[in-house]
Scaffold this motif. Structure first.
Motif, short mmCIF file in Angstrom:
data_model
loop_
_atom_site.label_atom_id
_atom_site.label_comp_id
_atom_site.label_asym_id
_atom_site.label_seq_id
_atom_site.Cartn_x
_atom_site.Cartn_y
_atom_site.Cartn_z
N PHE A 100 51.51 -23.51 34.68
CA PHE A 100 51.54 -24.24 36.03
C PHE A 100 51.82 -23.45 37.14
O PHE A 100 52.50 -22.26 36.90
N PRO A 101 51.98 -24.03 38.10
CA PRO A 101 52.11 -23.09 39.40
C PRO A 101 53.40 -22.24 39.43
O PRO A 101 53.87 -21.49 40.49
N GLY A 102 54.40 -23.01 38.87
CA GLY A 102 55.74 -22.61 38.92
C GLY A 102 56.79 -22.78 40.06
O GLY A 102 57.82 -21.72 39.67
N ARG A 103 56.41 -23.52 40.78
CA ARG A 103 57.44 -23.44 41.87
C ARG A 103 58.58 -24.37 41.68
O ARG A 103 59.66 -24.33 42.43
N THR A 104 58.54 -25.25 40.59
CA THR A 104 59.52 -26.14 40.45
C THR A 104 60.40 -25.73 39.28
O THR A 104 60.14 -25.73 38.12
N TRP A 105 61.64 -25.51 39.90
CA TRP A 105 62.71 -24.95 38.65
C TRP A 105 63.07 -25.65 37.60
O TRP A 105 63.28 -25.43 36.68
N SER A 106 63.20 -27.32 38.05
CA SER A 106 63.29 -28.07 36.67
C SER A 106 62.22 -28.10 35.71
O SER A 106 62.64 -28.63 34.47
N GLN A 107 61.04 -27.65 35.75
CA GLN A 107 60.27 -27.36 34.63
C GLN A 107 60.27 -26.32 33.77
O GLN A 107 59.35 -26.13 33.12
N TYR A 108 61.04 -25.38 33.98
CA TYR A 108 61.28 -24.20 33.17
C TYR A 108 62.28 -24.40 32.17
O TYR A 108 63.27 -25.36 32.23
N ASP A 109 61.93 -23.95 30.88
CA ASP A 109 62.61 -24.33 29.70
C ASP A 109 63.72 -23.36 29.33
O ASP A 109 64.76 -23.59 28.75
N TYR A 110 63.92 -22.01 29.73
CA TYR A 110 64.75 -20.93 29.75
C TYR A 110 65.04 -20.23 30.79
O TYR A 110 64.09 -20.14 31.67
N TRP A 111 66.31 -19.77 31.16
CA TRP A 111 66.88 -19.25 32.20
C TRP A 111 67.64 -17.89 31.67
O TRP A 111 68.27 -18.12 30.95
N GLY A 112 67.62 -16.81 32.67
CA GLY A 112 68.50 -15.82 32.49
C GLY A 112 69.81 -15.88 33.13
O GLY A 112 69.95 -16.73 33.61
N GLN A 113 70.67 -14.87 32.87
CA GLN A 113 72.04 -15.16 33.48
C GLN A 113 71.95 -14.72 35.03
O GLN A 113 73.03 -15.00 35.47
N GLY A 114 70.95 -14.24 35.61
CA GLY A 114 70.88 -13.78 37.19
C GLY A 114 71.42 -12.45 37.15
O GLY A 114 72.20 -11.86 36.46
N THR A 115 70.85 -11.82 38.36
CA THR A 115 71.38 -10.42 38.80
C THR A 115 71.60 -10.34 40.17
O THR A 115 70.62 -11.06 40.74
N GLN A 116 72.50 -9.82 40.68
CA GLN A 116 73.00 -10.02 42.32
C GLN A 116 72.25 -8.97 42.82
O GLN A 116 71.97 -7.64 42.44
N VAL A 117 71.32 -9.35 43.94
CA VAL A 117 70.83 -8.50 45.10
C VAL A 117 71.36 -8.82 46.21
O VAL A 117 71.75 -9.96 46.87
N THR A 118 72.05 -7.83 46.86
CA THR A 118 72.56 -7.68 47.95
C THR A 118 71.97 -6.64 49.02
O THR A 118 71.76 -5.48 48.88
N VAL A 119 71.58 -7.06 50.15
CA VAL A 119 70.90 -6.27 51.24
C VAL A 119 71.88 -6.25 52.37
O VAL A 119 72.06 -7.34 53.22
N SER A 120 72.38 -5.09 52.81
CA SER A 120 73.52 -4.95 53.67
C SER A 120 73.19 -3.42 54.18
O SER A 120 73.29 -2.34 53.23
N SER A 121 73.67 -3.23 55.31
CA SER A 121 73.82 -1.79 55.79
C SER A 121 75.36 -1.42 55.72
O SER A 121 75.72 -0.27 55.88
#
Length: 121
Positions: A100-121
């Motif tokens: 499916f087009p993949g835009r709706t988070w509730s339709q996903y079955d599996y998730w990772g733990q996440g990784t932090q991205v910080t954009v800063s000078s």
């Protein structure tokens, strides 16, 4: 069961680049939709990009981010260029056992733990 492990996050100055990886245990071939979402502090989780046999992007990242997959390695990538402070968030990889087009988070079955991205000078 599918387990997803993200990597590649970090601190980068504005205008910089990062490549996130999402390694999946188990088969996540072309019958799966793979997606990236992000969540900044105090904000809702938002769609970033998804891939089936084609790719889908949020307007805010179109032209700057590229999603790709290597089915042989069961890995999905998110190449992020021209990063801006507003891209700062925890980035999550997700897998859905359907196409499916993949835009709706509730339709996903599996998730990772996440990784932090910080954009800063």
């Amino acid at each position: 069961q599918v387990q997803l492990v993200e990597s590649g996050g970090g601190l980068v100055p504005p205008g910089g680049s990062l490549r996130l990886s999402c390694a999946a245990s188990g088969q996540t071939g072309s019958s799966y939709t793979m997606g990236w979402f992000r969540q900044a502090p105090g904000k809702e989780r938002e769609f970033v990009a998804a891939i089936t046999w084609r790719t889908y992007y949020a307007d805010s990242v179109k032209g700057r981010f590229t999603i790709s997959r290597d089915n042989a390695k069961n890995t999905v990538y998110l190449q992020m260029n021209s990063l801006q402070p507003e891209d700062t968030a925890v980035y999550y990889c997700a897998a859905a056992i359907k196409v499916f087009p993949g835009r709706t988070w509730s339709q996903y079955d599996y998730w990772g733990q996440g990784t932090q991205v910080t954009v800063s000078s």
